[in-house]
Design a protein around this motif. Sequence first.
Motif, PDB file in Angstrom:
ATOM      1  N   TYR A 102       0.828  -1.214   0.000  1.00 27.92           N
ATOM      2  CA  TYR A 102       0.000   0.000   0.000  1.00 27.92           C
ATOM      3  C   TYR A 102       0.864   1.266   0.000  1.00 27.92           C
ATOM      4  O   TYR A 102       0.447   2.300  -0.530  1.00 27.92           O
ATOM      5  CB  TYR A 102      -0.944   0.003   1.203  1.00 27.92           C
ATOM      6  N   ILE A 103       2.057   1.186   0.596  1.00 32.47           N
ATOM      7  CA  ILE A 103       2.931   2.362   0.648  1.00 32.47           C
ATOM      8  C   ILE A 103       3.216   2.894  -0.752  1.00 32.47           C
ATOM      9  O   ILE A 103       3.363   4.106  -0.961  1.00 32.47           O
ATOM     10  CB  ILE A 103       4.242   2.030   1.394  1.00 32.47           C
ATOM     11  N   GLU A 104       3.273   1.988  -1.725  1.00 32.66           N
ATOM     12  CA  GLU A 104       3.546   2.413  -3.103  1.00 32.66           C
ATOM     13  C   GLU A 104       2.453   3.325  -3.647  1.00 32.66           C
ATOM     14  O   GLU A 104       2.687   4.096  -4.580  1.00 32.66           O
ATOM     15  CB  GLU A 104       3.682   1.178  -3.992  1.00 32.66           C
ATOM     16  N   LYS A 105       1.243   3.237  -3.084  1.00 34.63           N
ATOM     17  CA  LYS A 105       0.134   4.065  -3.539  1.00 34.63           C
ATOM     18  C   LYS A 105       0.111   5.432  -2.870  1.00 34.63           C
ATOM     19  O   LYS A 105      -0.651   6.312  -3.279  1.00 34.63           O
ATOM     20  CB  LYS A 105      -1.198   3.350  -3.271  1.00 34.63           C
ATOM     21  N   ILE A 106       0.899   5.607  -1.825  1.00 39.42           N
ATOM     22  CA  ILE A 106       0.923   6.872  -1.095  1.00 39.42           C
ATOM     23  C   ILE A 106       1.756   7.886  -1.872  1.00 39.42           C
ATOM     24  O   ILE A 106       2.844   7.553  -2.357  1.00 39.42           O
ATOM     25  CB  ILE A 106       1.521   6.664   0.318  1.00 39.42           C
ATOM     26  N   PRO A 107       1.276   9.122  -2.016  1.00 41.17           N
ATOM     27  CA  PRO A 107       2.104  10.152  -2.684  1.00 41.17           C
ATOM     28  C   PRO A 107       3.470  10.243  -2.022  1.00 41.17           C
ATOM     29  O   PRO A 107       3.591  10.190  -0.798  1.00 41.17           O
ATOM     30  CB  PRO A 107       1.283  11.431  -2.474  1.00 41.17           C
ATOM     31  N   GLU A 108       4.482  10.391  -2.825  1.00 37.27           N
ATOM     32  CA  GLU A 108       5.857  10.354  -2.329  1.00 37.27           C
ATOM     33  C   GLU A 108       6.114  11.399  -1.256  1.00 37.27           C
ATOM     34  O   GLU A 108       6.882  11.174  -0.315  1.00 37.27           O
ATOM     35  CB  GLU A 108       6.827  10.551  -3.493  1.00 37.27           C
ATOM     36  N   SER A 109       5.445  12.533  -1.357  1.00 30.98           N
ATOM     37  CA  SER A 109       5.667  13.597  -0.369  1.00 30.98           C
ATOM     38  C   SER A 109       5.172  13.217   1.018  1.00 30.98           C
ATOM     39  O   SER A 109       5.537  13.855   2.006  1.00 30.98           O
ATOM     40  CB  SER A 109       4.961  14.885  -0.827  1.00 30.98           C
ATOM     41  N   PHE A 110       4.326  12.180   1.100  1.00 29.76           N
ATOM     42  CA  PHE A 110       3.788  11.746   2.398  1.00 29.76           C
ATOM     43  C   PHE A 110       4.463  10.480   2.920  1.00 29.76           C
ATOM     44  O   PHE A 110       4.057   9.942   3.943  1.00 29.76           O
ATOM     45  CB  PHE A 110       2.279  11.506   2.297  1.00 29.76           C
ATOM     46  N   ARG A 111       5.468   9.987   2.220  1.00 31.00           N
ATOM     47  CA  ARG A 111       6.143   8.758   2.655  1.00 31.00           C
ATOM     48  C   ARG A 111       7.287   9.117   3.611  1.00 31.00           C
ATOM     49  O   ARG A 111       8.458   8.952   3.292  1.00 31.00           O
ATOM     50  CB  ARG A 111       6.684   7.986   1.457  1.00 31.00           C
ATOM     51  N   GLY A 112       6.906   9.592   4.758  1.00 30.05           N
ATOM     52  CA  GLY A 112       7.897  10.014   5.740  1.00 30.05           C
ATOM     53  C   GLY A 112       8.191   8.949   6.775  1.00 30.05           C
ATOM     54  O   GLY A 112       7.787   7.790   6.659  1.00 30.05           O
ATOM     55  N   GLU A 113       8.872   9.386   7.821  1.00 29.64           N
ATOM     56  CA  GLU A 113       9.296   8.450   8.860  1.00 29.64           C
ATOM     57  C   GLU A 113       8.126   7.776   9.552  1.00 29.64           C
ATOM     58  O   GLU A 113       8.184   6.595   9.895  1.00 29.64           O
ATOM     59  CB  GLU A 113      10.145   9.212   9.892  1.00 29.64           C
ATOM     60  N   VAL A 114       7.013   8.505   9.750  1.00 30.35           N
ATOM     61  CA  VAL A 114       5.857   7.941  10.435  1.00 30.35           C
ATOM     62  C   VAL A 114       5.318   6.731   9.675  1.00 30.35           C
ATOM     63  O   VAL A 114       4.901   5.735  10.270  1.00 30.35           O
ATOM     64  CB  VAL A 114       4.752   9.010  10.603  1.00 30.35           C
ATOM     65  N   ILE A 115       5.331   6.791   8.358  1.00 31.04           N
ATOM     66  CA  ILE A 115       4.843   5.684   7.529  1.00 31.04           C
ATOM     67  C   ILE A 115       5.657   4.424   7.793  1.00 31.04           C
ATOM     68  O   ILE A 115       5.111   3.340   8.051  1.00 31.04           O
ATOM     69  CB  ILE A 115       4.936   6.050   6.032  1.00 31.04           C
ATOM     70  N   TYR A 116       6.976   4.567   7.758  1.00 27.10           N
ATOM     71  CA  TYR A 116       7.837   3.394   7.859  1.00 27.10           C
ATOM     72  C   TYR A 116       7.944   2.864   9.284  1.00 27.10           C
ATOM     73  O   TYR A 116       8.088   1.668   9.507  1.00 27.10           O
ATOM     74  CB  TYR A 116       9.221   3.713   7.277  1.00 27.10           C
TER      75      TYR A 116
END
Length: 625
Positions: free
Chosen positions: A247-261
Motif C-alpha cells: 500500500y505504501i507504493e500508492k501513497i504520494p511520495e511527499s507523504f512517505r515520511g518516517e511515520v509511515i515506515y
Amino acid sequence: MWALRRAAHPLKNHGYCLGASRTCCVKSNIVCNDIEDRVVVCRPTRFISKRCLPINRFYHTPSVHAKFYLGSCSLSSQAGEKSSGEEDDSEDGVHELETSASADIFEESNTKEENIGEHVSEPELSDNDTAEASHNDMYFLDADMGTTEKDSHQKSGPSQLFKAIMAAPGKSVLGALDKWVEEGNDLGRAEISVAMLNLRKRRMYGRAWQFFEWLEANKRLDFVERDYASRIDLIAKIRGPLKAEKYIEKIPESFRGEVIYRTLLANCVAAGNIKKAEEVFNKMKDLEFPITAFACNQLLLLYKRHDNKKIADVLLLMEKENVKPSLFTYKLLIDTKGKSNDITGMDQLVETMKAEGIEPDIHIQAILARHYISGGLNEKAEAVLKEMEGSNLEENRVACRALLPLYGSLRNADEVGRVWEVCESNPQLNECVAAIEAYGKLGKIEEAEAVFERMLKTWKGLSSRHYSALLKVYANYKLLTKGKDLVKRMADDGCQIAAVTLDSLVKLYVEAGEVEKADSILQKAAQQNHMKPMVNSYLVIMDHYARRGDVHNAEKIFHKMRQSGYVSRMRQYQTLLLAYTNAKVSVYGFRERMKADNIFPNKSLAAQLVQVDPFRKTAVSDLLD
C-alpha cells in the motif's frame, strides 16, 4: 548509554572492523564466546547482525573478543523469516508500540469487543508479557487524525457516527456511512477522529478498516502523512504487513515520511517477522530518517521475543548513533534479564535507569516484583509491592490491578483480601479480572466465581476476555465440568469465542487429559469462526503429542501452525524433534527443513538431531561395517 551497556553486559572486550579493508580492535564490555557460530561478512555501509551475542553471554560470561563490522548501521538477519505469501492476508491481533499510558493490564473497557467475523484476534497477553503489553492504538488517533492528545481524550466518548457504524451489520458498514452522509450529518475531521478513536479503543479493526476504505474511496478526508500511517496500521492488522508494505507504493511520495515506515516496522515486529522488520529498518536508514528510540525499541522488542542474541547489537547501534534509551527501553531490558534469572543484572539496570534520571513506573515495578517472586526472593518482592501501593491505596487505585495477582503469586491471601476490599465497593472491570486471577492462584475457586458473578451483574455485554479469566482458573485446576458449563453460558449470553478464550479452552481440555478433544476444538474454531488461534494454543497440544512420541499428530500441528501464518521457529522444531526422539524413530532431512526456514540448530537441538540421525556412526555400526 555507556552505563546502560555496562549494566547490560558486565564483560570486557570486543573488537571492531571498520570498512572493507582494515581491522582494528578496541576494548569494551561486549562478549562473544560463540566464535564458531559467527558469519563474517564485511561491508563498509551496512551493520551486519551475526548472531554472535547469545543472551546468557549477554549477561555474565568470561571476556572474549567479539568482532563487529560497523558502517552505516542498518540491520540484516541471518535467522530471518520467510517473506513468502504464507503471511499474506493474515490478520495481526496485536500491535505493540511503545507507550507508558495504555498497557492492557491497566486498561478498562466496558464495551463488548468486535466479533470474530471481523478478522480480529484478541491480544495475546500472558503473565510474562507485562513489560511489552503496550498496545498503543491511541498513538494513531491522537496524532494521525489531527487532534491533540488532550482534545482527543476529551472527545473520546461515543459519537453519533460511531453509534451508526456500530449499529450496522459487520459487512454493511459502507452502507451505514453512505446513509449517514445522505441524511446530512456532519463528517468533519473531528467527528471522524472520535469515531475512529472509539473503534480502535475497542480493537474493532475490521470496522475501522472499512471506515478508512470508504473515506479514501469517497475522498471524504484530505489525507496527510499520519492518516496514511493509520491506514497502513489497519491494513497490517487485517491483512498482514506485506499487504501494508504494498500500500505504501500508492501513497504520494511527499507523504512517505518516517511515520509511515515506523508504523510498518511496528507491525512487522508485532507479526514476529524478523527479516521484514530488519528490511524496513534498513530502508529507513537508506532514506536517511533519523534513528530514534522508537525504532530501536521495536527491534529490542522483536529480539526479546525471537532472537535474544541480537539485543546487544541494538544497544551498540544506539550507543554509536547517540540514541538515548527511553523508559520502554529499560522495561524491555529489565524484563529480559528477569526472564534469564539474572536478578543482579536486573537490579543494576534499575540503578542505571535511576542514575539517568528515569524513575521506575508501576509497570517496571510489577515486572521486578514478578521476577523476584519467580526467583524465590519474596521479601524483595513484598518491598516492591509496598512501594507500588504507596501511602494510601484508596488514592492509588491504579496499583490494585497489578497488586492483586502479584499477591496471589506470593500466596498471600490476607493481602489479596485487603486490596480487593479497597476495590470491592466500587470495582473497575480490570480490577475484577485481576481479583479472579489472584483468587485462582490461591486456589479459592468460590471467591473467584463470586467476583465473576459480580462482573456479570455490574456490566452488560462482557467480552470473551472476561469469561476467559475464570476459564483459566478452571483450566489450572482441571475443573473440566465447570469449564464446559462456563463456555455454554458464554454462548447463551451471545459472547463469541475469541482467540484468548479458545486458548483457555484448549488448555482446559489438555490439562484434563483430553488432548484429542482439545485438538478438535482448536481446528473447528479456526475453521468455523475464521479466527487465527494464538500460537500457544498450538504449542500446548503439540507438546503433549511430542511427549507421547506421536509423530503423526505433532507433524499435523506443525503444519497447521504454518497454515495459520506462524512461521516455524526453533521452539516448534525442538518440540517436533522431541516427538521423533520419544518415538525412537529416525528422521530424514530434518536439518534441510530447518535450513529452508533459516533456522540453525543450537547445541541442545544439535544433540537431539544426533540421536535420531539414521546415518550416525556408533561403535557397533563401525564393527558391522
